[in-house]
Design a protein around this motif. Structure first.
Motif, PDB file in Angstrom:
ATOM      1  N   ASP A 178       0.835  -1.210   0.000  1.00 39.92           N
ATOM      2  CA  ASP A 178       0.000   0.000   0.000  1.00 39.92           C
ATOM      3  C   ASP A 178       0.867   1.255   0.000  1.00 39.92           C
ATOM      4  N   LEU A 179       1.969   1.209   0.770  1.00 37.28           N
ATOM      5  CA  LEU A 179       2.840   2.378   0.830  1.00 37.28           C
ATOM      6  C   LEU A 179       3.498   2.627  -0.519  1.00 37.28           C
ATOM      7  N   GLU A 181       2.432   1.819  -3.479  1.00 37.65           N
ATOM      8  CA  GLU A 181       1.435   2.360  -4.410  1.00 37.65           C
ATOM      9  C   GLU A 181       1.232   3.852  -4.178  1.00 37.65           C
ATOM     10  N   THR A 182       1.320   4.285  -2.925  1.00 40.24           N
ATOM     11  CA  THR A 182       1.194   5.707  -2.609  1.00 40.24           C
ATOM     12  C   THR A 182       2.438   6.471  -3.033  1.00 40.24           C
ATOM     13  N   LEU A 185       2.812   7.632  -6.617  1.00 36.68           N
ATOM     14  CA  LEU A 185       1.889   8.660  -7.111  1.00 36.68           C
ATOM     15  C   LEU A 185       2.545  10.032  -7.006  1.00 36.68           C
ATOM     16  N   CYS A 187       2.979  13.805  -6.090  1.00 32.80           N
ATOM     17  CA  CYS A 187       2.475  14.610  -4.971  1.00 32.80           C
ATOM     18  C   CYS A 187       1.780  15.859  -5.508  1.00 32.80           C
ATOM     19  N   GLU A 195       2.558  16.082   2.386  1.00 35.02           N
ATOM     20  CA  GLU A 195       2.430  14.733   1.830  1.00 35.02           C
ATOM     21  C   GLU A 195       3.743  13.965   1.938  1.00 35.02           C
ATOM     22  N   ARG A 199       4.393  10.380   3.921  1.00 37.36           N
ATOM     23  CA  ARG A 199       4.997   9.194   3.297  1.00 37.36           C
ATOM     24  C   ARG A 199       6.251   8.761   4.061  1.00 37.36           C
ATOM     25  N   ARG A 202       5.098   7.036   7.305  1.00 36.02           N
ATOM     26  CA  ARG A 202       4.589   5.679   7.091  1.00 36.02           C
ATOM     27  C   ARG A 202       5.732   4.699   6.808  1.00 36.02           C
TER      28      ARG A 202
END
Length: 472
Positions: A178-179, A181-182, A185, A187, A195, A199, A202
């Protein structure tokens, strides 16, 4: 007197059994405590070592040593073939199996190998002592029966621990997925600082420092098939351990995406990334910036990374490496570049190998989605008649043209590279001139033809289905 002798014998047996039971209870208690230790594998190995007075080791499914309780630095290790044979045999029998001087017990769950518990028994003290009456060795309280039972208990404890660790790892893997995939992306610029902080936070919770030097790797196994019976995450983790490289990973289709910090060998004493991780290969290094061959490749320094994944996958994969970044918000760019590099590598005749974005050369323009679509029309304009002739006659004029241009128009070098006679090359080049109408002596024409041959590798829709234009 005779009754007294029998009573004494029964009393001795009772005491031996009680002593054996007490020893087993202590052993079980020690195993329970070992499971709560900081390194349960080491605790289990030490408890079994103390109980049997034999050297004990714990290995992971790949043969990596997890723990060892002995004083022998040359502890024998199982070969890959021995391990594979052992695991196969363990599915059919219960209890530990003998492999030469080793007694090996398999920790497994639902057919999945979790690890191996290995007892070094060179004197074969755990072999049946009574060849004519082996049932005596199986009696409760006998040393051999107690030892085999202890190995079984230790294997059960190890299985519980490794299964628990595997489940935790899978949970962490989902979080890492999940991280990633983020992270891949872009920003939002109006929320960039916040943001990035989210990140980084996390990633820190997953024990990964997202700040500092990173590259994104895109990896695809040969023929698009991952090894049977192995989780992709476990395979990537194994390769990362070989390289001593921290990473976050995810799987998109059949492509593994890895957000990687530098391997330990590519960090200096201050922790700063060094070449080849932090810099592109120098212009003069072998393979740097080459686009004139069928096999664009990065400098030899990158081979160690490709070798690690080849060892784990047992076959050479295709790997695209994005450019070096030192800020988390730039990782999406490195990802796009890694995918461009992977596209080029995957469309070569031989897909195996690693290529970095820095080494793409002309392909940096052609390997974007827009570039690949435009390449198709460009190739058709310059090579359409030759492609049609090759398809109809099963000829190889485009390949011949590509090799000739690669060799700078040198007849001797091109003929040698094609393994044909010079006169045969002259004939083919004459057919190319007649069919295409192009003057191969014109500088601009040669440049456009050379670009078209390169573009055919990545063109969409595919211009040369199933193969690149340049085949050695």
């Amino acid at each position: 007197m005779e009754d007294d002798g029998e009573d004494q014998s029964e009393e001795d047996v009772r005491r031996e059994v009680e002593a054996a039971l007490a020893r087993e209870y202590r052993f079980q208690e020690q195993l329970s405590r070992a499971l709560t230790a900081d390194v349960p594998e080491q605790g289990i190995a030490e408890v079994l070592h103390d109980h049997l007075d034999l050297d004990v080791a714990v290995e992971d499914p790949f043969g990596r040593l997890l723990a060892r309780a002995d004083g022998d630095a040359t502890h024998p290790r199982l070969t890959r073939s021995q391990r594979d044979h052992l695991v196969d045999a363990a599915r059919r029998v219960a209890g530990p199996l003998r492999v030469k001087d080793l007694l090996v017990s398999v920790a497994a769950s639902h057919g999945t190998l979790l690890g191996l518990l290995v007892v070094h028994d060179p004197d074969r003290t755990l072999e049946p002592a009574h060849k004519k009456a082996p049932e005596l060795d199986a009696q409760p309280g006998s040393p051999r029966a107690g030892a085999l039972h202890a190995i079984g208990l230790a294997t059960g404890a190890l299985t519980l621990h490794l299964l628990h660790r595997r489940n935790l790892a899978r949970t962490e893997l989902r979080l890492r997925h999940d991280l990633v995939e983020t992270v891949l992306l872009e920003c939002e610029q109006d929320d960039l600082e916040a943001e990035v902080e989210r990140r980084v936070g996390r990633a820190s919770a997953l024990d990964h420092d997202l700040t500092g030097p990173h590259r994104v790797l895109a990896l695809r196994p040969r023929h698009g098939r991952w090894p049977d019976g192995s989780a992709v995450g476990d395979l990537m983790e194994h390769a990362a351990r070989i390289l001593d490289m921290a990473f976050l990973g995810t799987l998109r289709g059949q492509t593994a995406i890895l957000v990687c910090r530098p391997p330990a060998a590519w960090l200096d004493d201050s922790g700063t990334a060094i070449a080849p991780w932090a810099h592109r290969p120098t212009t003069g290094s072998p393979g740097a910036g080459r686009t004139g061959s069928d096999e664009p490749r990065s400098g030899p320094a990158w081979q160690v990374l490709h070798d690690a994944f080849t060892e784990v996958l047992q076959d050479a994969p295709a790997i695209g490496v994005g450019s070096f970044v030192d800020r988390p918000e730039h990782l999406p760019r490195s990802y796009r570049e890694a995918m461009q590099a992977l596209t080029v590598r995957s469309r070569q005749t031989d897909t195996r190998g690693l290529i970095t974005f820095e080494d793409l050369g002309l392909y940096r323009l052609l390997a974007t989605p827009e570039g690949r679509r435009g390449a198709g029309a460009f190739v058709e304009d310059w090579l359409g008649s030759l492609l049609a002739y090759d398809a109809e006659r099963q000829a190889d004029l485009v390949h011949t043209l590509g090799i000739y241009l690669d060799q700078g128009g040198n007849y001797d070098a091109a003929a040698a590279a094609l393994h044909i006679h010079r006169s045969t090359l002259r004939y083919r080049l004459q057919r190319i001139r007649e069919l295409s109408g192009h003057d191969l002596a014109d500088t601009d024409t040669r440049l456009n033809l050379h670009v078209a041959v390169r573009a055919a590798v990545v063109a969409e829709p595919a211009v040369l289905p199933g193969r690149g234009p340049l085949v050695p």
